[in-house]
Design a protein around this motif. Structure first.
Motif, mmCIF file in Angstrom:
data_model
loop_
_atom_site.group_PDB
_atom_site.id
_atom_site.type_symbol
_atom_site.label_atom_id
_atom_site.label_comp_id
_atom_site.label_asym_id
_atom_site.label_seq_id
_atom_site.Cartn_x
_atom_site.Cartn_y
_atom_site.Cartn_z
ATOM 1 N N VAL A 278 0.864 -1.177 0.000
ATOM 2 C CA VAL A 278 0.000 0.000 0.000
ATOM 3 C C VAL A 278 0.901 1.226 0.000
ATOM 4 O O VAL A 278 1.943 1.262 0.656
ATOM 5 N N LEU A 279 0.491 2.220 -0.755
ATOM 6 C CA LEU A 279 1.260 3.450 -0.935
ATOM 7 C C LEU A 279 0.667 4.565 -0.082
ATOM 8 O O LEU A 279 -0.548 4.678 0.036
ATOM 9 N N ARG A 280 1.535 5.355 0.523
ATOM 10 C CA ARG A 280 1.132 6.542 1.256
ATOM 11 C C ARG A 280 2.094 7.685 0.908
ATOM 12 O O ARG A 280 3.185 7.453 0.399
ATOM 13 N N TYR A 281 1.675 8.922 1.213
ATOM 14 C CA TYR A 281 2.549 10.076 1.043
ATOM 15 C C TYR A 281 2.647 10.817 2.369
ATOM 16 O O TYR A 281 1.635 11.020 3.063
ATOM 17 N N ALA A 282 3.862 11.240 2.725
ATOM 18 C CA ALA A 282 4.071 11.975 3.973
ATOM 19 C C ALA A 282 3.497 13.376 3.855
ATOM 20 O O ALA A 282 3.751 14.082 2.875
ATOM 21 N N THR A 283 2.722 13.786 4.845
ATOM 22 C CA THR A 283 2.125 15.130 4.849
ATOM 23 C C THR A 283 3.009 16.143 5.566
ATOM 24 O O THR A 283 2.727 17.346 5.540
ATOM 25 N N ARG A 284 4.063 15.653 6.210
ATOM 26 C CA ARG A 284 5.008 16.522 6.911
ATOM 27 C C ARG A 284 6.344 15.804 7.016
ATOM 28 O O ARG A 284 6.425 14.592 6.756
ATOM 29 N N ASP A 285 7.384 16.527 7.367
ATOM 30 C CA ASP A 285 8.668 15.888 7.629
ATOM 31 C C ASP A 285 8.517 14.991 8.858
ATOM 32 O O ASP A 285 7.926 15.387 9.867
ATOM 33 N N VAL A 286 9.049 13.788 8.777
ATOM 34 C CA VAL A 286 8.890 12.835 9.867
ATOM 35 C C VAL A 286 10.072 11.872 9.854
ATOM 36 O O VAL A 286 10.746 11.713 8.828
ATOM 37 N N GLU A 287 10.345 11.237 10.973
ATOM 38 C CA GLU A 287 11.435 10.265 11.061
ATOM 39 C C GLU A 287 10.867 8.892 11.387
ATOM 40 O O GLU A 287 10.053 8.741 12.301
ATOM 41 N N VAL A 288 11.279 7.889 10.622
ATOM 42 C CA VAL A 288 10.877 6.506 10.844
ATOM 43 C C VAL A 288 12.124 5.645 10.839
ATOM 44 O O VAL A 288 12.904 5.672 9.883
ATOM 45 N N ARG A 289 12.316 4.888 11.901
ATOM 46 C CA ARG A 289 13.483 4.011 12.037
ATOM 47 C C ARG A 289 14.780 4.754 11.720
ATOM 48 O O ARG A 289 15.638 4.289 10.967
ATOM 49 N N GLY A 290 14.915 5.948 12.270
ATOM 50 C CA GLY A 290 16.136 6.722 12.109
ATOM 51 C C GLY A 290 16.318 7.339 10.741
ATOM 52 O O GLY A 290 17.350 7.939 10.457
ATOM 53 N N THR A 291 15.303 7.217 9.899
ATOM 54 C CA THR A 291 15.369 7.755 8.537
ATOM 55 C C THR A 291 14.448 8.964 8.423
ATOM 56 O O THR A 291 13.288 8.902 8.804
ATOM 57 N N LYS A 292 14.973 10.059 7.888
ATOM 58 C CA LYS A 292 14.168 11.263 7.714
ATOM 59 C C LYS A 292 13.379 11.173 6.406
ATOM 60 O O LYS A 292 13.941 11.022 5.337
ATOM 61 N N ILE A 293 12.074 11.258 6.540
ATOM 62 C CA ILE A 293 11.167 11.245 5.386
ATOM 63 C C ILE A 293 10.653 12.669 5.203
ATOM 64 O O ILE A 293 10.105 13.260 6.138
ATOM 65 N N ALA A 294 10.823 13.212 4.019
ATOM 66 C CA ALA A 294 10.423 14.592 3.770
ATOM 67 C C ALA A 294 8.953 14.677 3.398
ATOM 68 O O ALA A 294 8.374 13.728 2.847
ATOM 69 N N GLU A 295 8.346 15.817 3.717
ATOM 70 C CA GLU A 295 6.973 16.063 3.300
ATOM 71 C C GLU A 295 6.831 15.840 1.800
ATOM 72 O O GLU A 295 7.640 16.319 1.007
ATOM 73 N N GLY A 296 5.823 15.071 1.401
ATOM 74 C CA GLY A 296 5.590 14.784 -0.015
ATOM 75 C C GLY A 296 6.239 13.504 -0.505
ATOM 76 O O GLY A 296 5.907 13.023 -1.599
ATOM 77 N N ASP A 297 7.150 12.924 0.298
ATOM 78 C CA ASP A 297 7.793 11.672 -0.123
ATOM 79 C C ASP A 297 6.782 10.529 -0.150
ATOM 80 O O ASP A 297 5.886 10.443 0.699
ATOM 81 N N ALA A 298 6.944 9.643 -1.112
ATOM 82 C CA ALA A 298 6.120 8.433 -1.188
ATOM 83 C C ALA A 298 6.700 7.366 -0.272
ATOM 84 O O ALA A 298 7.927 7.209 -0.173
ATOM 85 N N VAL A 299 5.816 6.650 0.400
ATOM 86 C CA VAL A 299 6.202 5.577 1.316
ATOM 87 C C VAL A 299 5.386 4.343 0.957
ATOM 88 O O VAL A 299 4.162 4.409 0.861
ATOM 89 N N VAL A 300 6.060 3.217 0.743
ATOM 90 C CA VAL A 300 5.371 1.980 0.378
ATOM 91 C C VAL A 300 5.538 0.956 1.496
ATOM 92 O O VAL A 300 6.662 0.579 1.841
ATOM 93 N N ALA A 301 4.430 0.536 2.064
ATOM 94 C CA ALA A 301 4.444 -0.510 3.085
ATOM 95 C C ALA A 301 4.218 -1.851 2.401
ATOM 96 O O ALA A 301 3.184 -2.063 1.756
ATOM 97 N N TRP A 302 5.205 -2.747 2.527
ATOM 98 C CA TRP A 302 5.127 -4.075 1.918
ATOM 99 C C TRP A 302 4.525 -5.042 2.942
ATOM 100 O O TRP A 302 5.201 -5.493 3.871
ATOM 101 N N LEU A 303 3.240 -5.361 2.771
ATOM 102 C CA LEU A 303 2.539 -6.205 3.743
ATOM 103 C C LEU A 303 3.121 -7.613 3.797
ATOM 104 O O LEU A 303 3.183 -8.233 4.861
ATOM 105 N N GLY A 304 3.551 -8.118 2.642
ATOM 106 C CA GLY A 304 4.150 -9.448 2.617
ATOM 107 C C GLY A 304 5.441 -9.510 3.412
ATOM 108 O O GLY A 304 5.784 -10.553 3.980
ATOM 109 N N ALA A 305 6.165 -8.392 3.460
ATOM 110 C CA ALA A 305 7.408 -8.331 4.242
ATOM 111 C C ALA A 305 7.098 -8.238 5.729
ATOM 112 O O ALA A 305 7.713 -8.926 6.552
ATOM 113 N N ALA A 306 6.144 -7.382 6.097
ATOM 114 C CA ALA A 306 5.774 -7.234 7.503
ATOM 115 C C ALA A 306 5.244 -8.544 8.073
ATOM 116 O O ALA A 306 5.491 -8.871 9.240
ATOM 117 N N ASN A 307 4.569 -9.323 7.249
ATOM 118 C CA ASN A 307 3.991 -10.592 7.714
ATOM 119 C C ASN A 307 5.015 -11.717 7.835
ATOM 120 O O ASN A 307 4.660 -12.825 8.263
#
Length: 390
Positions: A278-307
């Motif tokens: 599933v695809l999402r877009y960051a609405t603000r600058d945020v940090e996930v797992r020590g990684t800085k994600i900029a506002e507007g960046d695309a983020v893809v959550a791989w459900l098969g990997a999480a499972n």
């Protein structure tokens, strides 16, 4: 990434071992962050204020805003999403679906009947037809349209697959499928408005949102979403199990212990993880797992990997019919948790009850063929043989 070849699980395992997130540059102007850990996926899918779905949820639309944003449930964020979802969620709740259990069982028995002849049976093709026989009944769609609708919705999730492409190629195939599906539901909606019933289409037509009924475009967009969701999730948990475990002790053990059907069916959903991303877009600058994600960046959550996250699922690469707890993310998590999960769960559970209760000695009769898709992980053809139980 296509799942028709290669080993996505090895790639995801390597990504999970990284200290931070991994950036994938698609072309000069587009790229995305990969989310492969369970906890990070949970965070991204729950926090709709920081990670929006309204720009689009599929990698095929990366960098292009989804025209259904704000209209279709899948691409609408709370609070609008919550209000629109309420009646549909009630119509698809466990108790409501349980009332349909025997009708679902009848459709499944009919689909499986040719397996009893002892000859080659394409289990994959039968399972691709399964969701439409269930959703078609619940939406009160004419049965003569089911096969056609099933193919069109498969085209929409697997337009990369040559078997489902028209001569004009992927883009032309998608446009044609979308035009036919949306036109079909526009015509059906105009008719159904004069003869409302208790089916899902009637629920959408009569649902009020912000003090008004949903518009025609909103209704049609959500009909499309319902069909798409059913066609992605429901068929591929069973096909994964038969494609990978026919001829092994797994099915015999499952059949011999009917009491594990509930946990085994959930394990099939975890194992297959049919909706791979599933695809999402960051609405603000945020940090996930020590990684800085900029506002507007695309983020893809791989459900098969999480499972398959080793920190959450013990022996995550083992198919365990007694796995408990099993908090898999096959249906997502958070506000966008699949509205049709009860239908899918009942269908998969009843499917295995009937399949393993009526037939035995499953064996592959050819090489299973994966569906060519960068969204759905599944098999389109699983040739098998079996015998009727005495």
């Amino acid at each position: 990434m296509l799942y028709s070849d290669g080993n996505a699980y090895d790639i995801w395992r390597a990504l999970r071992e990284l200290d931070g997130l991994d950036w994938h540059q698609v072309d000069e102007s587009r790229g995305f962050w990969s989310i492969v850990k369970y906890a990070d996926t949970d965070l991204v899918l729950r926090d709709t204020a920081t990670f929006t779905s309204e720009r689009g949820t599929l990698l095929d639309l990366l960098g292009t805003d989804d025209p259904a944003g704000g209209q279709q449930l899948a691409v609408t964020d709370p609070p609008q999403h919550t209000e629109r979802q309420a009646r549909l969620k009630k119509a698809l709740a466990s108790k409501a679906v349980d009332r349909q259990r025997e009708a679902i069982r009848g459709k499944i028995v009919d689909l499986l009947e040719p397996l009893g002849d002892g000859g080659l049976f394409d289990f994959g093709a039968a399972m691709l037809a399964l969701p439409m026989s269930v959703t078609g009944t619940m939406m009160d769609l004419p049965e003569e349209d089911w096969a056609w609708l099933s193919r069109l919705t498969t085209v929409c999730i697997a337009a990369d697959d040559p078997e489902f492409q028209d001569d004009g190629g992927k883009e032309a195939t998608l446009k044609s499928a979308h035009r036919e599906l949306f036109g079909y539901f526009q015509d059906l909606m105009r008719h159904r408005r004069t003869v409302l019933g208790d089916d899902l289409l009637s629920v959408l037509i009569s649902t009020e949102f912000e003090g008004r009924l949903m518009s025609a475009s909103e209704i049609v967009a959500n009909c499309y979403s319902l069909l798409l969701g059913a066609n992605v999730t429901t068929p591929h948990a069973p096909t994964f199990v038969l494609a990978e475990f026919a001829g092994t002790d797994v099915l015999a053990e499952w059949a011999a212990h009917s009491e594990v059907n509930g946990t085994a069916s959930e394990e099939a959903l975890r194992w297959a993880s049919p909706v791979n991303h599933v695809l999402r877009y960051a609405t603000r600058d945020v940090e996930v797992r020590g990684t800085k994600i900029a506002e507007g960046d695309a983020v893809v959550a791989w459900l098969g990997a999480a499972n398959r996250d080793e920190e959450v699922f013990e022996n995550s690469h083992t198919f365990d019919i007694r796995r408990k707890p099993n908090k898999h993310l096959a249906f997502g998590i958070g506000p966008h948790y699949c509205v049709g999960h009860s239908v899918a769960r009942v269908t998969v559970s009843v499917l295995f009850e009937e399949l393993l209760g009526r037939y035995a000695d499953f064996a592959l009769a050819g090489t299973p063929e994966r569906l060519v898709s960068n969204f759905a992980s599944g098999y389109k053809h699983v040739p098998i043989t079996a015998r009727v139980r005495n």
